[in-house]
Write an enzyme that holds these catalytic residues in place. Sequence first.
Site, PDB file in Angstrom:
ATOM      1  N   ASN A 155      -1.984  -1.173  -1.931  1.00 52.83           N
ATOM      2  CA  ASN A 155      -3.059  -1.784  -1.255  1.00 52.83           C
ATOM      3  C   ASN A 155      -2.903  -1.656   0.316  1.00 52.83           C
ATOM      4  OD1 ASN A 155      -5.131  -3.887  -0.073  1.00 52.83           O
ATOM      5  ND2 ASN A 155      -6.112  -3.448  -1.901  1.00 52.83           N
ATOM      6  N   HIS A 169      -5.913   3.899   3.371  1.00 53.60           N
ATOM      7  CA  HIS A 169      -6.148   2.526   2.704  1.00 53.60           C
ATOM      8  C   HIS A 169      -5.697   1.283   3.782  1.00 53.60           C
ATOM      9  CE1 HIS A 169      -6.595   0.229  -1.343  1.00 53.60           C
ATOM     10  NE2 HIS A 169      -7.223  -0.426  -0.433  1.00 53.60           N
ATOM     11  N   ASP A 222      -9.579  -1.113   6.760  1.00 57.16           N
ATOM     12  CA  ASP A 222      -8.511  -1.881   7.368  1.00 57.16           C
ATOM     13  C   ASP A 222      -8.488  -1.765   8.938  1.00 57.16           C
ATOM     14  OD1 ASP A 222      -6.716  -4.022   7.719  1.00 57.16           O
ATOM     15  OD2 ASP A 222      -4.861  -2.765   6.784  1.00 57.16           O
ATOM     16  N   ASN A 237      -3.332  -8.190  -2.777  1.00 59.44           N
ATOM     17  CA  ASN A 237      -4.236  -7.262  -1.932  1.00 59.44           C
ATOM     18  C   ASN A 237      -3.664  -7.224  -0.455  1.00 59.44           C
ATOM     19  OD1 ASN A 237      -6.901  -6.568  -0.619  1.00 59.44           O
ATOM     20  ND2 ASN A 237      -7.439  -6.749  -2.751  1.00 59.44           N
TER      21      ASN A 237
END
Length: 245
Positions: free
Chosen positions: A167, A114, A54, A223
């Site tokens: 997520n 994440h 990310d 997501n």
Amino acid sequence: MGKLVALVLLGVGLSLVGEMFLAFRERVNASREVEPVEPENCHLIEELESGSEDIDILPSGLAFISSGLKYPGMPNFAPDEPGKIFLMDLNEQNPRAQALEISGGFDKELFNPHGISIFIDKDNTVYLYVVNHPHMKSTVEIFKFEEQQRSLVYLKTIKHELLKSVNDIVVLGPEQFYATRDHYFTNSLLSFFEMILDLRWTYVLFYSPREVKVVAKGFCSANGITVSADQKYFASRMFCLRSPG
């Protein structure tokens, strides 16, 4: 007669599973042909060989990148190394990734980052919220960014029973954020069948110190999530919803 019935039921079951598998392949474009494209203005960023999960960018052009995610059923290029947060200055002609040091008593050996999200306070202090998966569980870590030292100071870990298989997050205010749950099951085999069967059991939740609640549900895999500039709408590649507030 009993064996015949069992064989018929087995055949019907396998047929249904096969149909669902083909539908799953269509949903994820598994049969799509990919044509090679020669990038004109791209170059490899070193230090990110373990992949990048990310990215979030400050108005100044400084970008935070989470790297080194270990996730059930997914390949990992550095299984013995903890994850890291990198910083890049996108104003540079050839930006380089720099791993940020983390202080404040944080257990870096269990860092498995994440999704990430930036929050800028009224006094321009920058906070970085990071979805973490220590021991494959889900927590949200809060860090303060020290720009001069190019480092992060660990402040707090947020845990909650609804923060499972998280997520991504998008931060709205101090310790206030929306988070997505991408799988209902944490077991990798069950998660695989969850996708094949198109079980829409994942959700988006809102977290604050006073209230934690599911605000949207019924998704096959909630997501990545982001927010509009006026904070009225939140969107993902899987869904779009209007903020209840």
